[in-house]
Design an enzyme around this catalytic site. Structure first.
Site, PDB file in Angstrom:
ATOM      1  N   GLN A 180       0.822  -1.220   0.000  1.00 30.44           N
ATOM      2  CA  GLN A 180       0.000   0.000   0.000  1.00 30.44           C
ATOM      3  C   GLN A 180       0.854   1.268   0.000  1.00 30.44           C
ATOM      4  O   GLN A 180       0.380   2.321  -0.400  1.00 30.44           O
ATOM      5  CB  GLN A 180      -0.931   0.034   1.225  1.00 30.44           C
ATOM      6  N   SER A 200       3.356  -4.517  -5.247  1.00 31.09           N
ATOM      7  CA  SER A 200       2.467  -5.129  -6.234  1.00 31.09           C
ATOM      8  C   SER A 200       2.050  -4.111  -7.289  1.00 31.09           C
ATOM      9  O   SER A 200       1.697  -2.977  -6.960  1.00 31.09           O
ATOM     10  CB  SER A 200       1.226  -5.668  -5.515  1.00 31.09           C
ATOM     11  N   CYS A 326     -11.045  -8.434   1.539  1.00 33.00           N
ATOM     12  CA  CYS A 326     -10.776  -9.858   1.703  1.00 33.00           C
ATOM     13  C   CYS A 326     -11.700 -10.483   2.739  1.00 33.00           C
ATOM     14  O   CYS A 326     -11.945 -11.677   2.720  1.00 33.00           O
ATOM     15  CB  CYS A 326      -9.337 -10.081   2.143  1.00 33.00           C
TER      16      CYS A 326
HETATM   17  C1  PLP Z   1      -3.166  -6.045  -1.967  1.00 37.49           C
HETATM   18  C2  PLP Z   1      -2.202  -6.325  -0.873  1.00 37.49           C
HETATM   19  C3  PLP Z   1      -1.419  -7.492  -0.873  1.00 37.49           C
HETATM   20  C4  PLP Z   1      -1.574  -8.546  -1.934  1.00 37.49           C
HETATM   21  O1  PLP Z   1      -1.094  -8.123  -3.198  1.00 37.49           O
HETATM   22  P1  PLP Z   1      -1.555  -8.936  -4.500  1.00 37.49           P
HETATM   23  O2  PLP Z   1      -0.726  -8.351  -5.600  1.00 37.49           O
HETATM   24  O3  PLP Z   1      -3.009  -8.660  -4.674  1.00 37.49           O
HETATM   25  O4  PLP Z   1      -1.249 -10.366  -4.258  1.00 37.49           O
HETATM   26  C5  PLP Z   1      -0.523  -7.683   0.153  1.00 37.49           C
HETATM   27  N1  PLP Z   1      -0.384  -6.773   1.129  1.00 37.49           N
HETATM   28  C6  PLP Z   1      -1.105  -5.635   1.176  1.00 37.49           C
HETATM   29  C7  PLP Z   1      -0.893  -4.664   2.277  1.00 37.49           C
HETATM   30  C8  PLP Z   1      -2.046  -5.386   0.181  1.00 37.49           C
HETATM   31  O5  PLP Z   1      -2.764  -4.257   0.235  1.00 37.49           O
END
Ligand code: PLP
Length: 393
Positions: A180, A200, A326
């Site tokens: 994030q 990500s 989630c």
């Molecule tokens: C979205 C998220 C993830 C997972 O990332 P993906 O690319 O969707 O697997 C992990 N940690 C945090 C804090 C996230 O917001």
């Protein structure tokens, strides 16, 4: 119904047009396998390294410390499982927090079943980890500290510089889930004593299914995927060239626009928070008032269900989230809202609105206007609220 208002950027974001343009040729005319010896293919190796350079630069890291992965969850899994495996002779204790993403928490549970001991640190009522408490949780057999850079539900920015410094004073590796935070706020792996960092693509206007893990050079970790020599032999598999080009371009744009975006999003965020707290009675801001991601608004409305608000917002063309995406659909309140001490009846009334670069002040006002109307209407139908109102007004 008018145009869709999207305020769920912590769940995912749209690929920026410039990012898509950069990616497209690598699906079609430039499809070569980067491992090939002929120029048509090996050029794609250079393209991958351009993306790697951009990302390394953005973190003060070296290019060879950046490993492309299949996203944030994979990066988190790799960091924790590989450290556990490589350092289990030194110790089997890991320190993390109660408010991590499930990619961390469920990996920790997996490790616990395999003989590791995990300390889940409490946070304060604003979602902050206390570095002193963290330090007192360190044991001679502690091998890893993993604390997220910023929380995905309530936006609290953790004191990771201090945590990194403490980890290093004790000779312990420090990993941070920065999914994030990366692209939203400045991060520097050296200044912040970070040994491993997860990110990500789809949380920063890049594509889904691609991310990276920063691993400080000198840390000897095993491969996550065994096979070919891609990613220095540590993450085998033919590279996702369009994805890597996309996350590279997204990172470049995120860094270039960060200062302006932080200001714009903070203005909109604070305007929304101010209007909500002053115009909607019995509302509450969840998370930190200052150490907070510029794009995060998380508010609870007493006597109403967050899930019901979401349905009504959806009918008005507004995309938002209750607690965490989630956990929605399950009856349990969010583990993050529980960790900051919210009683069930207040955490159930939580709504998360997360901004992106394309959101405007007009959209913010439209969302607050809708929230006002929706909360008021739902409370009219709530026996608990009517009862409360009779006794208190
Ligand atoms: C979205 C998220 C993830 C997972 O990332 P993906 O690319 O969707 O697997 C992990 N940690 C945090 C804090 C996230 O917001």
């Amino acid at each position: 119904m008018g145009k869709l208002i999207y305020m769920d950027h912590a769940a995912t974001t749209a690929v920026r047009p410039e990012v898509l343009d950069a990616m497209l040729p690598y699906f079609t005319e430039k499809f070569g396998n980067p491992s090939g010896v002929y120029t048509f293919a090996s050029r794609n190796k250079d393209v991958i390294n351009v993306a790697r350079d951009i990302i390394a630069d953005s973190l003060g890291a070296k290019p060879e410390e950046i490993y492309f992965t299949g996203g944030g969850s994979e990066s988190d899994n790799w960091a924790l499982k590989a450290v556990a495996e490589a350092f289990q002779d030194k110790g089997k204790h890991i320190i993390t927090t109660r408010i991590e993403h499930h990619a961390i928490l469920h990996t920790c549970q997996y490790l616990e079943k395999r003989g590791f001991d995990v300390t889940y640190l409490d946070v304060d009522e604003k979602g902050m980890v206390d570095p002193d408490r963290l330090e007192s949780a360190i044991r001679p057999d502690t091998i890893l500290i993993s604390v997220m850079a910023a929380n995905n539900e309530i936006g609290t920015i953790e004191p990771i510089s201090r945590i990194g410094a403490i980890a290093h004073e004790h000779g312990i590796l420090f990993h941070t889930d920065a999914v994030q935070a990366y692209g939203q706020i400045p991060l520097d792996v050296n200044a912040m004593n970070i040994d491993m960092l997860s990110s990500s693509g789809h949380k920063l206007n890049g594509p889904k299914g691609i991310g990276f893990l920063y691993i400080r050079s000198g840390i000897k970790l095993g491969s996550f995927i065994h096979g070919g020599q891609q990613e220095r032999g540590r993450r085998a598999g033919t590279e996702n060239v369009p994805g890597i080009v996309g996350v590279g371009k997204a990172a470049e744009l995120a860094m270039l626009s960060m200062e302006d975006r932080m200001k714009q999003e903070t203005d909109i965020r604070d305007h929304m928070i101010h209007r909500i707290l002053s115009e909607i009675p019995y509302s509450r801001l969840n998370g930190h008032d200052k150490d907070r991601l510029p794009n995060n608004v998380n508010v609870s409305f007493q006597f109403v269900e967050g899930e019901t608000i979401l349905i009504m917002l959806d009918m008005a063309g507004i995309c938002a989230s209750a607690g965490s995406a989630c956990t929605s659909g399950s009856v349990d309140p969010s583990h993050v809202l529980t960790a900051i001490g919210l009683p069930k009846e207040i955490s159930h009334g939580a709504v998360r609105l997360t901004l992106g670069y394309e959101n405007t002040m007009d959209e913010a006002d439209a969302v607050v206007d809708n929230l006002k109307r929706i909360v008021e209407n739902l409370r009219k139908m709530s026996p608990a609220y009517q009862d409360f109102a009779r006794r208190n007004m």
